[in-house]
Write an enzyme that holds these catalytic residues in place. Structure first.
Site, PDB file in Angstrom:
ATOM      1  N   HIS A 131      -2.692  -1.479  -3.152  1.00 32.77           N
ATOM      2  CA  HIS A 131      -3.773  -0.510  -2.976  1.00 32.77           C
ATOM      3  C   HIS A 131      -3.535   0.680  -3.900  1.00 32.77           C
ATOM      4  O   HIS A 131      -2.454   1.299  -3.857  1.00 32.77           O
ATOM      5  CB  HIS A 131      -3.819  -0.019  -1.532  1.00 32.77           C
ATOM      6  CG  HIS A 131      -4.133  -1.090  -0.548  1.00 32.77           C
ATOM      7  ND1 HIS A 131      -3.754  -1.029   0.776  1.00 32.77           N
ATOM      8  CD2 HIS A 131      -4.806  -2.266  -0.680  1.00 32.77           C
ATOM      9  CE1 HIS A 131      -4.182  -2.109   1.416  1.00 32.77           C
ATOM     10  NE2 HIS A 131      -4.814  -2.884   0.552  1.00 32.77           N
ATOM     11  N   SER A 168       0.852  -1.184   0.000  1.00 26.99           N
ATOM     12  CA  SER A 168       0.000   0.000   0.000  1.00 26.99           C
ATOM     13  C   SER A 168       0.887   1.233   0.000  1.00 26.99           C
ATOM     14  O   SER A 168       1.808   1.325  -0.835  1.00 26.99           O
ATOM     15  CB  SER A 168      -0.941  -0.037   1.209  1.00 26.99           C
ATOM     16  OG  SER A 168      -1.885   1.016   1.140  1.00 26.99           O
ATOM     17  N   ASP A 217      -4.483  -4.627   6.326  1.00 29.81           N
ATOM     18  CA  ASP A 217      -4.883  -5.524   5.241  1.00 29.81           C
ATOM     19  C   ASP A 217      -3.771  -6.546   4.988  1.00 29.81           C
ATOM     20  O   ASP A 217      -2.587  -6.200   4.946  1.00 29.81           O
ATOM     21  CB  ASP A 217      -5.167  -4.725   3.968  1.00 29.81           C
ATOM     22  CG  ASP A 217      -5.875  -5.543   2.888  1.00 29.81           C
ATOM     23  OD1 ASP A 217      -6.367  -6.645   3.200  1.00 29.81           O
ATOM     24  OD2 ASP A 217      -5.937  -5.063   1.748  1.00 29.81           O
TER      25      ASP A 217
END
Length: 309
Positions: A158, A132, A252
């Protein structure tokens, strides 16, 4: 089990043999010569696949006569396999196997076993990389140090929808010795390949072929979901999987690696010192599943050591 092909199309016969041979054994081939000399009428095949896409076969009275007999069982095939994608060919194979199973129920378990064996043969291990904030830099360092390997890598980064194309181009530029693609329906899982997972999607693998599944995350959640990609690939991929969690905020990936803890080939995470955002790797480590923590280039070296050439 004895299966025959009735066709004059050599390409068609070769493709049917390639698809069904590993499941049913050597296939007998029948063309107009063997039809006219009586070989077809005296066949000992349990199943005949009649190529109805071949005009010469459709116009042959002897073949039509065979289809009116109780034995052998005749399955009509009307598609040009050469014009199909590999995913469609696998679907055709599976439908044909189901017809054979219905016709010869005593051989069901044997067919299932051989189909699993054929689908799993030479399937590369799948590695899922979750990243991310700070991930693009980690990916650049990681792939800059990673040589070609006999594995498939799925990158769940992401990212906004507008930035996806730029991310794909950057990834291809970083992983120059790898085949970098967007994960898409029908793509074949191959060694030395990197797939970038689109937003709102997760990945299934059936017969070595990618099938994208919708996975819409809550509005404020990170996208694509690393947890969903890990769980999905682990559930359907016949080979081993591994996971690497790079820099990112939040948590996540943690639930996904917790689900595969003790069953993955290896789980790694970026170390705190090299992270732009420590949340995701730290959360991954709190699961107790992470086996190695290091900077991206060192993780590339660890991955290389798992697959000595």
């Amino acid at each position: 089990m004895r299966v025959g092909i009735v066709s004059t199309n050599e390409v068609q016969k070769a493709l049917i043999t390639e698809l069904l041979g590993p499941l049913v054994g050597p296939l007998k081939e029948y063309d107009l010569t063997t039809i006219r000399n009586g070989t077809l009428h005296s066949t000992d095949a349990h199943i005949l696949i009649i190529d109805m896409s071949d005009p010469a076969i459709v116009d042959c009275a002897d073949v039509m006569d065979m289809m009116g007999r109780d034995e052998p069982i005749c399955l009509m095939h009307e598609k040009d396999l050469f014009a199909m994608s590999q995913a469609d060919r696998i679907s055709w194979r599976n439908r044909t196997v189901e017809e054979i199973r219905k016709s010869l129920p005593d051989l069901t378990s044997e067919l299932d076993s051989k189909r699993d064996e054929a689908d799993n043969k030479h399937v590369p291990d799948a590695w899922i990389i979750g990243s991310s904030a700070g991930g693009p830099q980690a990916l650049r360092e990681f792939f800059g140090a990673l040589p070609p390997l006999p594995i498939t890598i799925f990158v769940a980064q992401h990212i906004s929808e507008n930035a996806f194309g730029q991310m794909l181009a950057r990834l291809a530029d970083n992983a120059k010795e790898w085949d970098v693609q967007t994960a898409a329906d029908g793509a074949k899982v191959r060694p030395n390949t990197v797939f970038l997972v689109p937003r709102d999607k997760t990945v299934d693998i059936r017969g070595g072929i990618i099938e994208l599944k919708p996975h819409v995350t809550p509005e404020l959640s990170f996208n694509p979901s690393i947890d969903a990609v890990i769980r999905s690939i682990f559930a359907c991929h016949p080979g081993k999987i591994g996971v690497i969690i790079f820099s990112g905020m939040g948590f996540d990936g943690s639930a996904g690696i917790r689900a595969v803890k003790g069953r993955a080939k290896m789980i790694m995470a970026q170390d705190q010192e090299s992270c732009g955002a420590k949340g995701m790797p730290d959360s991954a480590r709190l699961t107790g599943a992470v086996q190695i923590s290091a900077e991206p280039a060192a993780l590339a070296a660890e991955l290389k050591n798992l697959y000595p050439q």
